[in-house]
Design an enzyme around this catalytic site. Structure first.
Site, mmCIF file in Angstrom:
data_model
loop_
_atom_site.group_PDB
_atom_site.id
_atom_site.type_symbol
_atom_site.label_atom_id
_atom_site.label_comp_id
_atom_site.label_asym_id
_atom_site.label_seq_id
_atom_site.Cartn_x
_atom_site.Cartn_y
_atom_site.Cartn_z
ATOM 1 N N ILE A 289 1.144 -0.750 -0.204
ATOM 2 C CA ILE A 289 0.197 0.148 -0.073
ATOM 3 C C ILE A 289 1.211 1.293 0.003
ATOM 4 O O ILE A 289 0.527 2.025 -0.784
ATOM 5 C CB ILE A 289 -1.207 -0.334 1.390
ATOM 6 C CG1 ILE A 289 -1.477 -1.049 1.351
ATOM 7 C CG2 ILE A 289 -1.688 1.128 1.709
ATOM 8 C CD1 ILE A 289 -2.531 -1.121 0.012
ATOM 9 N N SER A 311 12.881 -1.793 6.456
ATOM 10 C CA SER A 311 13.482 -2.662 5.756
ATOM 11 C C SER A 311 14.068 -2.064 4.740
ATOM 12 O O SER A 311 13.753 -1.134 3.886
ATOM 13 C CB SER A 311 12.112 -3.349 4.700
ATOM 14 O OG SER A 311 12.891 -4.263 3.784
ATOM 15 N N ILE A 398 -3.972 4.422 7.747
ATOM 16 C CA ILE A 398 -4.322 2.965 6.916
ATOM 17 C C ILE A 398 -4.933 2.361 7.382
ATOM 18 O O ILE A 398 -3.897 1.518 8.665
ATOM 19 C CB ILE A 398 -3.172 2.263 5.900
ATOM 20 C CG1 ILE A 398 -2.613 4.012 5.210
ATOM 21 C CG2 ILE A 398 -3.801 1.787 5.305
ATOM 22 C CD1 ILE A 398 -3.727 4.710 4.192
ATOM 23 N N LYS A 402 -10.408 -5.873 9.400
ATOM 24 C CA LYS A 402 -10.075 -6.511 10.548
ATOM 25 C C LYS A 402 -10.031 -5.919 12.317
ATOM 26 O O LYS A 402 -9.778 -6.411 13.135
ATOM 27 C CB LYS A 402 -8.428 -7.151 10.456
ATOM 28 C CG LYS A 402 -8.535 -8.695 9.612
ATOM 29 C CD LYS A 402 -7.382 -9.014 9.246
ATOM 30 C CE LYS A 402 -6.992 -10.180 8.335
ATOM 31 N NZ LYS A 402 -7.451 -9.490 6.914
ATOM 32 N N SER A 444 -1.266 -7.982 -2.411
ATOM 33 C CA SER A 444 -1.054 -7.050 -1.545
ATOM 34 C C SER A 444 0.545 -8.484 -0.686
ATOM 35 O O SER A 444 0.525 -9.735 -0.881
ATOM 36 C CB SER A 444 -1.299 -6.689 0.136
ATOM 37 O OG SER A 444 -2.294 -7.323 0.729
ATOM 38 N N SER A 445 1.847 -7.910 -0.452
ATOM 39 C CA SER A 445 3.105 -8.778 0.414
ATOM 40 C C SER A 445 1.902 -9.962 1.402
ATOM 41 O O SER A 445 1.148 -9.295 2.428
ATOM 42 C CB SER A 445 3.602 -8.413 1.003
ATOM 43 O OG SER A 445 3.411 -7.429 1.719
ATOM 44 N N ARG A 536 -6.713 -20.962 10.788
ATOM 45 C CA ARG A 536 -5.733 -20.825 11.479
ATOM 46 C C ARG A 536 -5.327 -19.252 12.604
ATOM 47 O O ARG A 536 -6.700 -18.969 12.525
ATOM 48 C CB ARG A 536 -4.449 -19.954 10.793
ATOM 49 C CG ARG A 536 -4.272 -21.091 9.414
ATOM 50 C CD ARG A 536 -3.370 -19.877 8.569
ATOM 51 N NE ARG A 536 -3.944 -18.959 8.001
ATOM 52 C CZ ARG A 536 -3.746 -18.003 7.153
ATOM 53 N NH1 ARG A 536 -2.300 -17.862 6.654
ATOM 54 N NH2 ARG A 536 -4.332 -16.788 6.776
#
Length: 610
Positions: A289, A311, A398, A402, A444-445, A536
């Site tokens: 994003i 990162s 953002i 969830k 997306s990752s 999960r």
């Protein structure tokens, strides 16, 4: 003069000679009197240099024969017309037209246009593959779905292709049936694809309908796949027209094409007013994003775009992508108060987009639960306070669906980040705080799509947690554009603390995604199986965009609504939260207990059998 122009010039002088002789031959019905034959060649010695000067004067050698078109023909006609006037004038001065028949002077420019123009267009037709060529019989036969603008561009580009040979078009417009486009016939409707493919021994179909509504494109691809054929598609028409790609750069149909949504209509002028000449900072700029936000923002001419990323690999990637643009690349952790404050003090961002977050639900659920809370909550608070201190005009968080009635640590931490922004807003109105909440983004990752691709490439099985699990999906560019639009609306309303909810459309069953990807990859359900592995940790069957007790209000944009949340907490609540976050490490049970106290709607899920 380069070699290409010299060759063309010699060709045109030969064409001029041929046209001059042919005019005499036609005038005397292939029986030229002997005395006029000598005069014909003698006059040609004066005429050829004159024509060469005229041809160069009209720029006949600036064009490329490979792309000869109407403008080239217009130049030839004008040059031939000038020749038709100049030759009689020259011969009149030299010999009063005593040995040149008048009809020759009329026929010569007409034949000149025919020979010069015809040779150019024959050459282009040969290069484009419109003439018979042995390589066409070796090319793979294909059918093109769509006889519109994109189909026409595709046919033109594929005419010279050594790989494909288009045998027919399909289109649902009855007015186009049996008509031809670029010399290729419309053989039937989209529903006829299986029958027509069998008749022409076709195994590949190119869907060339980039401007058609998503349901129409989806139906077309489903027809191709159900017929056992390979489906390819073309780039977006806007990309072809802009010159970024060519129509012949066909690719495999991706899941994004089937789930694609209608184009977002942005207030371009408003966004330019908001972002042009401003300093803009994006946290998590190397993520899915964050990087797309940067691509969208740079279009509106910010004075400076600051990438804040933890990162090194991600920061390097986006630095390379934006080389030459007014950007600053900053390594830093959003939890590092000193580093964040220093970055804000140096760059003084007017607008902040906070996209940095840990978002993978199972990874953040148990052993990494406290890291998720500190990154998502403490990081948000650190960046928010730095924005206040540096005088930022707007702060956009953002968020995620969830965060609504969360059943996992990641969702609860993002809900807590929303409340933090509302609490900071309640204490200070200098900076507008805006939260934007949406669901999953395709590609997306960490999303299911890359994992499904890997499993299909490995021969399966494709693993889905539950047969009934559903999710909301949107494309990354759409999500980024709507985030920008939400920030603009908040700016115009001059109010902060609002939660914007994106229109996510209809939810999609994950098992249906898996089946579609298997079929688009050229496999059947029998060849690659789907296995259900069970929910999960922290996962629930469905996501929501509104919490209990929340309602929404419309905004000027049809894909954005504003949630009416409960009242913001006071300063005491915020001080207690800060004290809780200061501890460097907490056990999973302690983290979840603390979240239940601070996020009343949080209910940890209990994973059970299917």
């Amino acid at each position: 003069m380069n070699r290409r122009a010299l060759t063309a010039s010699i060709h045109d002088l030969c064409a001029a000679t041929l046209a001059w002789v042919a005019a005499y031959v036609l005038r005397f019905n292939f029986d030229i009197p002997p005395d006029l034959v000598a005069a014909m060649w003698r006059n040609l010695l004066w005429i050829l240099p004159l024509q060469a000067v005229i041809f160069h004067g009209f720029g006949l050698y600036r064009g490329i024969w490979r792309f000869a078109s109407i403008p080239d023909l217009r130049r030839i006609v004008l040059a031939a017309g000038t020749v038709g006037l100049a030759i009689p004038a020259l011969l009149l001065m030299l010999q009063r037209l005593s040995d040149v028949p008048r009809s020759v002077l009329v026929l010569h420019p007409l034949l000149l246009v025919l020979i010069m123009g015809g040779s150019r267009f024959l050459y282009r037709a040969w290069r484009d593959g419109h003439l018979i060529s042995p390589r066409q019989f070796d090319a793979e036969p294909v059918i093109v779905m769509g006889a519109g603008a994109a189909g026409a561009m595709l046919l033109r580009d594929l005419a010279s292709s050594k790989r494909w040979r288009v045998v027919g078009l399909l289109d649902d417009d009855p007015a186009k049936l049996r008509l031809q486009l670029q010399g290729v016939s419309v053989l039937g409707r989209l529903d006829d694809v299986e029958r027509i493919a069998a008749a022409h021994q076709v195994q590949t179909v190119i869907v060339a309908m980039p401007s058609a509504p998503t349901p129409v494109r989806r139906h077309a691809v489903e027809l191709v796949v159900s017929a056992g054929l390979k489906a390819l598609t073309v780039p977006a028409l806007v990309d072809v027209l802009s010159g970024r790609v060519t129509a012949s750069e066909v690719r495999q149909v991706e899941l994004e094409d089937l789930l694609g949504r209608e184009q977002v209509l942005l207030d371009e002028a408003g966004l330019k007013d908001q972002l042009y000449g401003k300093s803009v900072l994006v946290t998590g700029a190397g993520g899915s994003i964050g990087s797309e936000l940067c691509r969208q923002i740079i279009r509106f001419g910010p004075r400076k775009l600051v990438f804040l990323e933890q990162s090194e690999l991600a920061l390097y990637g986006i630095e390379q992508e934006f080389a030459g643009q007014p950007v600053s690349c900053v390594m830093g952790d959003v939890k590092d108060v000193a580093r964040v404050n220093a970055v804000f003090a140096e760059h003084r961002p007017d607008v902040v987009f906070h996209a940095a977050a840990y978002k993978h639900v199972p990874l953040m659920e148990s052993a990494n639960a406290w890291q998720a809370v500190r990154n998502n909550v403490q990081g948000t608070l650190t960046v928010a306070r730095a924005a206040l201190a540096s005088g930022s005009q707007e702060f956009v968080l953002i968020s995620t669906d969830k965060a609504v009635n969360p059943t996992n640590v990641m969702g609860a931490s993002k809900r807590l980040a929303e409340v933090v922004c509302q609490a900071v807003q309640a204490q200070n109105s200098a900076t507008r705080f805006v939260m934007v909440r949406f669901g999953n983004v395709l590609g997306s990752s960490g999303s299911v799509i890359p994992r499904f691709r890997q499993q299909i490439a490995a021969g399966g099985p494709v693993t889905v947690t539950h047969p009934d699990i559903i999710r909301y999906f949107m494309l990354i560019p759409e999500a980024a554009q709507l985030v920008l639009q939400a920030g603009l609306i908040a700016c115009r309303q001059r109010t902060g603390g609002k939660i914007f909810v994106l229109d996510m459309g209809e939810p999609v069953k994950i098992v249906d995604l898996a089946r579609n990807m298997i079929r688009l990859s050229g496999f059947t359900d029998d060849e690659i199986a789907i296995e259900f592995t069970g929910l999960r940790p922290g996962e629930k069957l469905y996501e929501e965009l509104l919490a209990d007790g929340e309602s929404t209000l419309p905004t000027p944009h049809p894909k954005l609504r504003i949630a009416n949340p409960v009242s913001a907490p006071d300063a005491t609540w915020l001080a207690d939260l800060e004290q809780w976050l200061e501890v460097p490490s907490r056990a999973e049970a302690e983290v979840k207990q603390g979240l239940r106290v601070r996020v009343p709607e949080y209910r940890p899920s209990v994973v059970g059998p299917l």
